[in-house]
Design a protein around this motif. Structure first.
Motif, short mmCIF file in Angstrom:
data_model
loop_
_atom_site.label_atom_id
_atom_site.label_comp_id
_atom_site.label_asym_id
_atom_site.label_seq_id
_atom_site.Cartn_x
_atom_site.Cartn_y
_atom_site.Cartn_z
N HIS A 87 4.01 5.56 -5.57
CA HIS A 87 3.94 5.60 -7.03
C HIS A 87 2.88 6.58 -7.51
O HIS A 87 3.09 7.34 -8.46
CB HIS A 87 3.65 4.21 -7.61
N GLU A 88 1.72 6.59 -6.83
CA GLU A 88 0.66 7.52 -7.19
C GLU A 88 1.12 8.96 -7.00
O GLU A 88 0.83 9.84 -7.83
CB GLU A 88 -0.59 7.25 -6.35
N ASP B 84 3.53 9.80 -9.79
CA ASP B 84 2.79 9.96 -11.04
C ASP B 84 2.03 11.30 -11.05
O ASP B 84 2.01 12.01 -12.05
CB ASP B 84 1.80 8.81 -11.24
N SER B 85 1.42 11.63 -9.92
CA SER B 85 0.68 12.88 -9.82
C SER B 85 1.62 14.08 -9.97
O SER B 85 1.31 15.03 -10.69
CB SER B 85 -0.05 12.96 -8.48
N ARG C 241 2.62 14.39 -13.57
CA ARG C 241 1.51 14.90 -14.38
C ARG C 241 1.37 16.41 -14.18
O ARG C 241 1.25 17.17 -15.15
CB ARG C 241 0.22 14.18 -14.01
N ARG D 65 0.84 -1.21 0.00
CA ARG D 65 0.00 0.00 0.00
C ARG D 65 0.87 1.25 0.00
O ARG D 65 0.59 2.21 -0.71
CB ARG D 65 -0.92 0.01 1.22
N ASP E 90 2.37 1.65 -3.40
CA ASP E 90 1.36 2.14 -4.35
C ASP E 90 1.12 3.63 -4.16
O ASP E 90 1.02 4.38 -5.13
CB ASP E 90 0.04 1.38 -4.18
N ARG E 91 1.02 4.07 -2.92
CA ARG E 91 0.80 5.49 -2.66
C ARG E 91 1.99 6.33 -3.12
O ARG E 91 1.81 7.43 -3.64
CB ARG E 91 0.54 5.73 -1.17
#
Length: 85
Positions: A21-22, A25-26, A29, A15, A18-19
Motif C-alpha cells: 500500500h505504501e 501510495d508513493s 504521489r 506487513r 502495508d508495504r
C-alpha cells in the motif's frame, strides 16, 4: 507443518500488505507530482510560443520587405539542403 492461522503469518502478511500500500501510495504521489510538472511546463511553453508569435507578427507588420527577404532566404537554404540528399 505450521498452521496458517498462526499470528506470525498474519503479521507477515499484514506487513507485506502495508508495504504494498505504501509503494502504491508513493507511486501515485510521484505520478501526481510529475503530472503537475508536465502541466506547468506545457503552460510555460504555450505562453512562450504565444509571445514569440506575437513578436514575429509585430516584426512582419513593421518590416514587411525584410520579412519577405528572410522568408525567401530560408526557403532557398531549405531547398538547397533537401536537394543534396
Amino acid at each position: 507443518m505450521e498452521n496458517p492461522t498462526q499470528p506470525g503469518r498474519h503479521e507477515t502478511t499484514d506487513r507485506l500488505a502495508d508495504r504494498a500500500h505504501e509503494a502504491v501510495d508513493s507511486a501515485a504521489r510521484h505520478a501526481g507530482e510529475a503530472e503537475e510538472r508536465v502541466r506547468r511546463s506545457s503552460e510555460q511553453a504555450q505562453e512562450r510560443s504565444q509571445d514569440l508569435l506575437a513578436s514575429v507578427t509585430e516584426y512582419v507588420h513593421e518590416n514587411p520587405l525584410a520579412a519577405l527577404g528572410l522568408a525567401f532566404a530560408a526557403g532557398t537554404i531549405f531547398s538547397a539542403m533537401t536537394r543534396r540528399r
